[in-house]
Design a protein around this motif. Sequence first.
Motif, PDB file in Angstrom:
ATOM      1  N   PRO A  81       5.271   1.731 -21.330  1.00  0.00           N
ATOM      2  CA  PRO A  81       6.492   0.913 -21.354  1.00  0.00           C
ATOM      3  C   PRO A  81       6.786   0.249 -20.010  1.00  0.00           C
ATOM      4  O   PRO A  81       7.283  -0.870 -19.962  1.00  0.00           O
ATOM      5  CB  PRO A  81       7.594   1.926 -21.706  1.00  0.00           C
ATOM      6  N   THR A  82       6.476   0.944 -18.915  1.00  0.00           N
ATOM      7  CA  THR A  82       6.726   0.355 -17.606  1.00  0.00           C
ATOM      8  C   THR A  82       5.805  -0.839 -17.366  1.00  0.00           C
ATOM      9  O   THR A  82       6.189  -1.822 -16.736  1.00  0.00           O
ATOM     10  CB  THR A  82       6.519   1.417 -16.498  1.00  0.00           C
ATOM     11  N   ALA A  83       4.591  -0.756 -17.895  1.00  0.00           N
ATOM     12  CA  ALA A  83       3.621  -1.827 -17.685  1.00  0.00           C
ATOM     13  C   ALA A  83       3.695  -2.896 -18.772  1.00  0.00           C
ATOM     14  O   ALA A  83       2.961  -3.887 -18.730  1.00  0.00           O
ATOM     15  CB  ALA A  83       2.204  -1.241 -17.637  1.00  0.00           C
ATOM     16  N   ARG A  84       4.612  -2.701 -19.743  1.00  0.00           N
ATOM     17  CA  ARG A  84       4.594  -3.547 -20.938  1.00  0.00           C
ATOM     18  C   ARG A  84       4.641  -5.045 -20.638  1.00  0.00           C
ATOM     19  O   ARG A  84       3.852  -5.819 -21.173  1.00  0.00           O
ATOM     20  CB  ARG A  84       5.753  -3.164 -21.860  1.00  0.00           C
ATOM     21  N   ALA A  85       5.559  -5.442 -19.768  1.00  0.00           N
ATOM     22  CA  ALA A  85       5.717  -6.869 -19.491  1.00  0.00           C
ATOM     23  C   ALA A  85       4.397  -7.469 -19.018  1.00  0.00           C
ATOM     24  O   ALA A  85       3.983  -8.529 -19.476  1.00  0.00           O
ATOM     25  CB  ALA A  85       6.810  -7.087 -18.459  1.00  0.00           C
ATOM     26  N   GLY A  86       3.726  -6.771 -18.117  1.00  0.00           N
ATOM     27  CA  GLY A  86       2.463  -7.278 -17.585  1.00  0.00           C
ATOM     28  C   GLY A  86       1.380  -7.332 -18.650  1.00  0.00           C
ATOM     29  O   GLY A  86       0.597  -8.284 -18.707  1.00  0.00           O
ATOM     30  N   ILE A  87       1.348  -6.322 -19.505  1.00  0.00           N
ATOM     31  CA  ILE A  87       0.326  -6.289 -20.547  1.00  0.00           C
ATOM     32  C   ILE A  87       0.546  -7.437 -21.533  1.00  0.00           C
ATOM     33  O   ILE A  87      -0.398  -8.120 -21.938  1.00  0.00           O
ATOM     34  CB  ILE A  87       0.338  -4.924 -21.274  1.00  0.00           C
ATOM     35  N   VAL A  88       1.811  -7.664 -21.905  1.00  0.00           N
ATOM     36  CA  VAL A  88       2.124  -8.763 -22.823  1.00  0.00           C
ATOM     37  C   VAL A  88       1.722 -10.102 -22.201  1.00  0.00           C
ATOM     38  O   VAL A  88       1.126 -10.959 -22.855  1.00  0.00           O
ATOM     39  CB  VAL A  88       3.626  -8.755 -23.187  1.00  0.00           C
ATOM     40  N   THR A  89       2.010 -10.265 -20.917  1.00  0.00           N
ATOM     41  CA  THR A  89       1.614 -11.492 -20.245  1.00  0.00           C
ATOM     42  C   THR A  89       0.106 -11.685 -20.321  1.00  0.00           C
ATOM     43  O   THR A  89      -0.384 -12.771 -20.642  1.00  0.00           O
ATOM     44  CB  THR A  89       2.033 -11.466 -18.763  1.00  0.00           C
ATOM     45  N   GLY A  90      -0.632 -10.633 -20.026  1.00  0.00           N
ATOM     46  CA  GLY A  90      -2.085 -10.711 -20.071  1.00  0.00           C
ATOM     47  C   GLY A  90      -2.567 -11.117 -21.458  1.00  0.00           C
ATOM     48  O   GLY A  90      -3.457 -11.961 -21.605  1.00  0.00           O
ATOM     49  N   ALA A  91      -1.952 -10.521 -22.480  1.00  0.00           N
ATOM     50  CA  ALA A  91      -2.348 -10.827 -23.851  1.00  0.00           C
ATOM     51  C   ALA A  91      -2.085 -12.303 -24.161  1.00  0.00           C
ATOM     52  O   ALA A  91      -2.926 -12.989 -24.761  1.00  0.00           O
ATOM     53  CB  ALA A  91      -1.581  -9.944 -24.826  1.00  0.00           C
ATOM     54  N   MET A  92      -0.946 -12.808 -23.712  1.00  0.00           N
ATOM     55  CA  MET A  92      -0.623 -14.200 -24.014  1.00  0.00           C
ATOM     56  C   MET A  92      -1.508 -15.168 -23.235  1.00  0.00           C
ATOM     57  O   MET A  92      -1.880 -16.220 -23.745  1.00  0.00           O
ATOM     58  CB  MET A  92       0.849 -14.455 -23.717  1.00  0.00           C
ATOM     59  N   SER A 124       2.231 -19.908 -22.903  1.00  0.00           N
ATOM     60  CA  SER A 124       2.349 -19.533 -21.485  1.00  0.00           C
ATOM     61  C   SER A 124       3.809 -19.340 -21.101  1.00  0.00           C
ATOM     62  O   SER A 124       4.162 -18.416 -20.364  1.00  0.00           O
ATOM     63  CB  SER A 124       1.740 -20.610 -20.598  1.00  0.00           C
ATOM     64  N   LEU A 125       4.660 -20.218 -21.611  1.00  0.00           N
ATOM     65  CA  LEU A 125       6.081 -20.145 -21.301  1.00  0.00           C
ATOM     66  C   LEU A 125       6.684 -18.851 -21.838  1.00  0.00           C
ATOM     67  O   LEU A 125       7.473 -18.185 -21.177  1.00  0.00           O
ATOM     68  CB  LEU A 125       6.792 -21.355 -21.916  1.00  0.00           C
ATOM     69  N   MET A 126       6.253 -18.492 -23.064  1.00  0.00           N
ATOM     70  CA  MET A 126       6.733 -17.253 -23.661  1.00  0.00           C
ATOM     71  C   MET A 126       6.333 -16.072 -22.797  1.00  0.00           C
ATOM     72  O   MET A 126       7.120 -15.152 -22.574  1.00  0.00           O
ATOM     73  CB  MET A 126       6.148 -17.088 -25.061  1.00  0.00           C
ATOM     74  N   ALA A 127       5.088 -16.124 -22.285  1.00  0.00           N
ATOM     75  CA  ALA A 127       4.619 -15.049 -21.417  1.00  0.00           C
ATOM     76  C   ALA A 127       5.550 -14.916 -20.212  1.00  0.00           C
ATOM     77  O   ALA A 127       5.925 -13.818 -19.813  1.00  0.00           O
ATOM     78  CB  ALA A 127       3.193 -15.319 -20.960  1.00  0.00           C
ATOM     79  N   ARG A 128       5.934 -16.051 -19.624  1.00  0.00           N
ATOM     80  CA  ARG A 128       6.841 -16.040 -18.479  1.00  0.00           C
ATOM     81  C   ARG A 128       8.173 -15.404 -18.827  1.00  0.00           C
ATOM     82  O   ARG A 128       8.691 -14.563 -18.102  1.00  0.00           O
ATOM     83  CB  ARG A 128       7.092 -17.472 -17.988  1.00  0.00           C
ATOM     84  N   LEU A 129       8.730 -15.818 -19.957  1.00  0.00           N
ATOM     85  CA  LEU A 129      10.049 -15.331 -20.340  1.00  0.00           C
ATOM     86  C   LEU A 129      10.033 -13.840 -20.598  1.00  0.00           C
ATOM     87  O   LEU A 129      10.930 -13.111 -20.196  1.00  0.00           O
ATOM     88  CB  LEU A 129      10.543 -16.075 -21.590  1.00  0.00           C
TER      89      LEU A 129
END
Lengths: 252, 281
Positions: free
Chosen positions: B187-198, B266-271
């Motif tokens: 969960p702590t790494a979630r934002a980064g993992i989602v960005t990578g996926a996107m 890409s924008l979604m990844a940022r948000l």
Amino acid sequence: MADGITVTKLNAWFGPSHVLHDIDLAVAPRAVTAIIGPSGCGKSTFIRCLNRMHEVVPGARVVGTVLQEGQDIYSPGVDPVEVRRRIGMVFQKPNPFPTMTVFDNVAAGLRLGGVRDRGVLNERVERALHAAALWEEVKDRLGKPGAGLSGGQQQRLCIARALAVEPEVLLMDEPCSALDPIATARIEELILELKRDLTIVIVTHNMQQAARVADATGFFLLGELVEFGPTSQLFTKPVDKRTEDYITGRFG
Amino acid sequence: MTTTRWRQRVSSLMAILTAAAAGSVILPLVLIFGFLLWQGAAAINVDFFTHLPKPVGEVGGGMANAIIGTLILLGLASLLGLPIGILGGVYLAESRDRRLPWIVRFLADVLNGVPSIVIGIFAYTLVVLPMRRFSAVAGGVALAVIMLPIVVRTTEEMVRLVPASLREAGLALGVPEWKVVLRVVLPTARAGIVTGAMVAVARVAGETAPLLFTAFGNRFWHQGLDQPIAALPLQIFAYAIAPYDDWHRQAWAGALVLIVLVLAVSLMARLVTRGRVGAVR
């Protein structure tokens, strides 16, 4: 219960370096035991050996016996996860879980341990926050991120988190070194409160702190336990020359 | 001897140089986007998003089948590539073993550098030949293989960024290691993992070469995952090399839609990265 912790011939290594040598020490139950000594003397390693956190570091090794509740926590059949439930720990830097709210932080140990019942969680979280002297300050912001509290509050949140699983022993690794004097005073008061129910071992850099809170104090130097005894005696009539040099500020 | 004025002059010159270099990074994207708008906007209309391509020689029609096809291909690729990539990344970050992670990491980096057409040939051999047919599945496999190394490596990096102190806090509560990884570290790494996926999805959205002999393209609506399927890049390619002006206009419009799609992802990844409480600091 109430038989504290008995450490016999404890040795610890990080890879090839031998950082603790034949430590023998008895921690009294429902009392505060302080560990003092200069940086790098092995005091943190020592308390991390008391709940099997030392071995979490790759390459780290422990030999010796640590008796708690009549059981050697290093005997082969013992599950380190069980040991850590009974012997909680608070770290040097406050480390609340950043993705969790104040409530969730305190409830984390219970939830991850399988407690689901909302009523039980509410009750245990409130009790732990009271015990950590934090309830009044956070009762209106239980749903806010735990990382949003001040440093001193975060550290008390971490204490509450450790208390929520109802451990028998609480290990504190320099819990005040990242805090200002006012926050430090609150934690020290708290320690004196907690020792009525808990066995506490605290590592500290601050000799005044040890003198204020501890019933017994041990002085570590270069991985050895130089002297261990009642706090008042260690600070006023140390037996060992090295202890005297350290507490009078001649080195370290 | 260097005077203060001389040093100030050199300093401002270097400031201008570095700013210009930084500016030139965004220049290509701005130019591409502007050019696509200029060339493609005219051909964008409701028909473009709702109609099939018209038969050769007839003017009009749209690329609706290719837009849907690309979305289906991206869905298939994500379904295959994301779970494997994320689990693999967690392994690389958490494993105490030294050798296997080292090998996997090295080979993932090599795979990242393999030309996408070669990956297309791989998927062709692996899926198209045994099935004896071009298919959406084959295209999805090819894109998933391209996604894998990106997802694996970003997941690994993000999991590694989670401070050891949080892991220790979890362990010290008497929580088993797997639960600490699942409920605290991830969960702590979630934002980064989602960005990578996107980022990985955006990367494969425009891939053409690996689809040429896997998804193959199709001038009709989606007909099943085991059938050839249309994709925007393929349609753009086919239309761009055709001799009809109307098709050229549609190819521009298709390129515009594709780049907007990538931009949106890409924008979604940022948000997602910004909005999270307590993203890795």
